[in-house]
Scaffold this active site. Structure first.
Site, PDB file in Angstrom:
ATOM      1  N   HIS A 151       0.812  -1.230   0.000  1.00  0.00           N
ATOM      2  CA  HIS A 151       0.000   0.000   0.000  1.00  0.00           C
ATOM      3  C   HIS A 151       0.842   1.275   0.000  1.00  0.00           C
ATOM      4  CE1 HIS A 151      -3.157  -2.899   1.542  1.00  0.00           C
ATOM      5  NE2 HIS A 151      -3.570  -2.484   0.376  1.00  0.00           N
ATOM      6  N   ASP A 198     -10.306  -3.179   0.204  1.00  0.00           N
ATOM      7  CA  ASP A 198      -9.857  -3.411   1.581  1.00  0.00           C
ATOM      8  C   ASP A 198      -9.561  -2.104   2.307  1.00  0.00           C
ATOM      9  OD1 ASP A 198      -6.846  -2.828   1.064  1.00  0.00           O
ATOM     10  OD2 ASP A 198      -7.388  -4.286  -0.458  1.00  0.00           O
ATOM     11  N   ASP A 219     -14.951   0.421  -6.091  1.00  0.00           N
ATOM     12  CA  ASP A 219     -14.787  -1.044  -6.080  1.00  0.00           C
ATOM     13  C   ASP A 219     -16.105  -1.664  -6.503  1.00  0.00           C
ATOM     14  OD1 ASP A 219     -12.646  -3.196  -4.493  1.00  0.00           O
ATOM     15  OD2 ASP A 219     -14.604  -3.897  -5.157  1.00  0.00           O
ATOM     16  N   ASP A 233     -18.279  -0.879 -11.720  1.00  0.00           N
ATOM     17  CA  ASP A 233     -17.122  -1.359 -12.468  1.00  0.00           C
ATOM     18  C   ASP A 233     -16.233  -0.156 -12.817  1.00  0.00           C
ATOM     19  OD1 ASP A 233     -15.347  -2.313 -14.365  1.00  0.00           O
ATOM     20  OD2 ASP A 233     -16.840  -3.549 -15.389  1.00  0.00           O
ATOM     21  N   ASP A 236      -5.890  -0.626  -8.063  1.00  0.00           N
ATOM     22  CA  ASP A 236      -5.518  -1.584  -7.017  1.00  0.00           C
ATOM     23  C   ASP A 236      -6.506  -2.741  -7.113  1.00  0.00           C
ATOM     24  OD1 ASP A 236      -4.845  -2.931  -4.736  1.00  0.00           O
ATOM     25  OD2 ASP A 236      -5.536  -1.393  -3.345  1.00  0.00           O
ATOM     26  N   THR A 261      -7.745  -6.891  -8.293  1.00  0.00           N
ATOM     27  CA  THR A 261      -7.401  -8.310  -8.233  1.00  0.00           C
ATOM     28  C   THR A 261      -6.619  -8.674  -9.508  1.00  0.00           C
ATOM     29  OG1 THR A 261      -9.703  -8.487  -8.948  1.00  0.00           O
ATOM     30  CG2 THR A 261      -9.244  -9.176  -6.734  1.00  0.00           C
ATOM     31  N   ASP A 262      -6.127  -9.916  -9.570  1.00  0.00           N
ATOM     32  CA  ASP A 262      -5.380 -10.353 -10.763  1.00  0.00           C
ATOM     33  C   ASP A 262      -6.231 -10.147 -12.022  1.00  0.00           C
ATOM     34  OD1 ASP A 262      -3.226 -11.267  -9.242  1.00  0.00           O
ATOM     35  OD2 ASP A 262      -4.167 -13.212  -8.919  1.00  0.00           O
TER      36      ASP A 262
END
Ligand code: SAM
Length: 280
Positions: free
Chosen positions: A64, A88, A108, A139, A157, A159-160
């Site tokens: 972060h 998160d 998010d 999105d 930031d 996810t894969d």
């Protein structure tokens, strides 16, 4: 007594991390993904999405602090910041350490990740209650298309790059980001590891180079991400990015001016990596 273990299911890594687990704190499924919160004696609480560990309490700052402070300190006055993903809250927490930030929008797609983080990760989710934070559940690919000349810094930031996160690495998306940034805006995205994802790093760099005049790559070593030597692709419309342009006046565990400068790959190696001359 036998250990309870959690074996990661990372679709992109040639190895699988296996963690000793002391407790499973949450297991569920949102509209978008499987969500788990597990506790490990070594790493503390960990957030797992679709079988892949996203965040741990012990080492999260290594990710972060790098994803937030490098682009923000490369910009002279980052008042308006957009974070795509980051449910998160760790990146938002770091962004809000900058007094110059007037507004940080976090987009998010999955509202439930944010709710889980507020409940189980108080040290990460502190920023959600800051009056400068605006939280949107949409999105990021669609959200960014509605803006022109709006943000000083945009951070991905996510996810894969599989499933709904895949669109965040396309050339189309980078063009929308370019348009949504102000004339001196800076963009950064987490772009996987040099060891296990070299082709992906290279492809993303090449796409960014088609859109932005300044493109670079910096890294941090992150123990929970397979491949460890983790990359951040950074692109800028105007400002050079290899050094901070403001005094580093935020409290951090590892980031400072020297770490900013050392995070960038030496230019010779960087060129070999992007051109394909460097291979395994
Ligand atoms: N630091 C983490 C890592 O690199 O593993 C990422 C953590 S953060 C929890 C990732 C977030 O990205 C998830 O909450 C997911 O819902 C979000 N995400 C993925 N694709 C997205 C998209 N297209 N738009 C908005 N959010 C997205």
């Amino acid at each position: 007594m036998r250990d309870i273990v959690f074996i990661e299911r990372d679709p992109y890594a040639p190895i699988r991390h296996c963690y000793t687990v002391s407790k499973i704190l949450y297991q569920g499924k949102s509209e978008y993904q499987e969500i788990q919160v597990i506790e490990s004696p070594e790493f503390g609480r960990m957030l797992v999405l679709d079988g892949v560990v996203q965040v741990d309490e012990k080492y999260e700052f290594l990710y972060h602090e790098y994803i937030a402070h490098v682009p923000l300190f490369a910009h002279p006055n980052p008042e308006n910041v957009l974070i795509i993903g980051g449910g998160d809250g760790g990146t938002l927490r770091e962004v809000l350490k900058h007094d110059v930030v007037k507004r940080a929008v976090l987009v998010d797609i999955d509202r439930q990740v944010i709710e889980i983080s507020k409940k189980f990760f108080p040290s990460l989710s502190v920023g959600f209650s800051d009056p400068r934070a605006i939280i949107v559940n949409e999105d990021g690919y669609k959200y960014v298309q509605d803006y022109e000349n709006e943000f000083d810094v945009i951070i991905v930031d996510s996810t894969d790059p599989v499933g709904f996160a895949h669109v965040l690495t396309t050339e189309d998306f980078f063009r929308f980001v370019h348009r949504a940034l102000k004339e001196d805006g800076v963009f950064v995205a987490q772009t996987e590891s040099i060891h296990y994802h070299l082709e992906m790093v290279r492809t993303i760099q090449q796409r960014l180079k088609k859109v932005f005049p300044i493109v670079d790559l910096y890294t941090s070593v992150i123990p929970i991400y397979a491949g460890y030597w983790w990359t951040f692709s950074i692109a800028s419309k105007k400002h050079p990015v290899r050094s901070p342009v403001r005094d580093v006046n935020v409290e951090t565990k590892i980031y400072d001016k020297e770490m900013h400068e050392h995070a960038f790959l030496p230019t010779g190696f960087y060129k070999k990596l992007v051109s394909g001359e460097y291979k395994y």
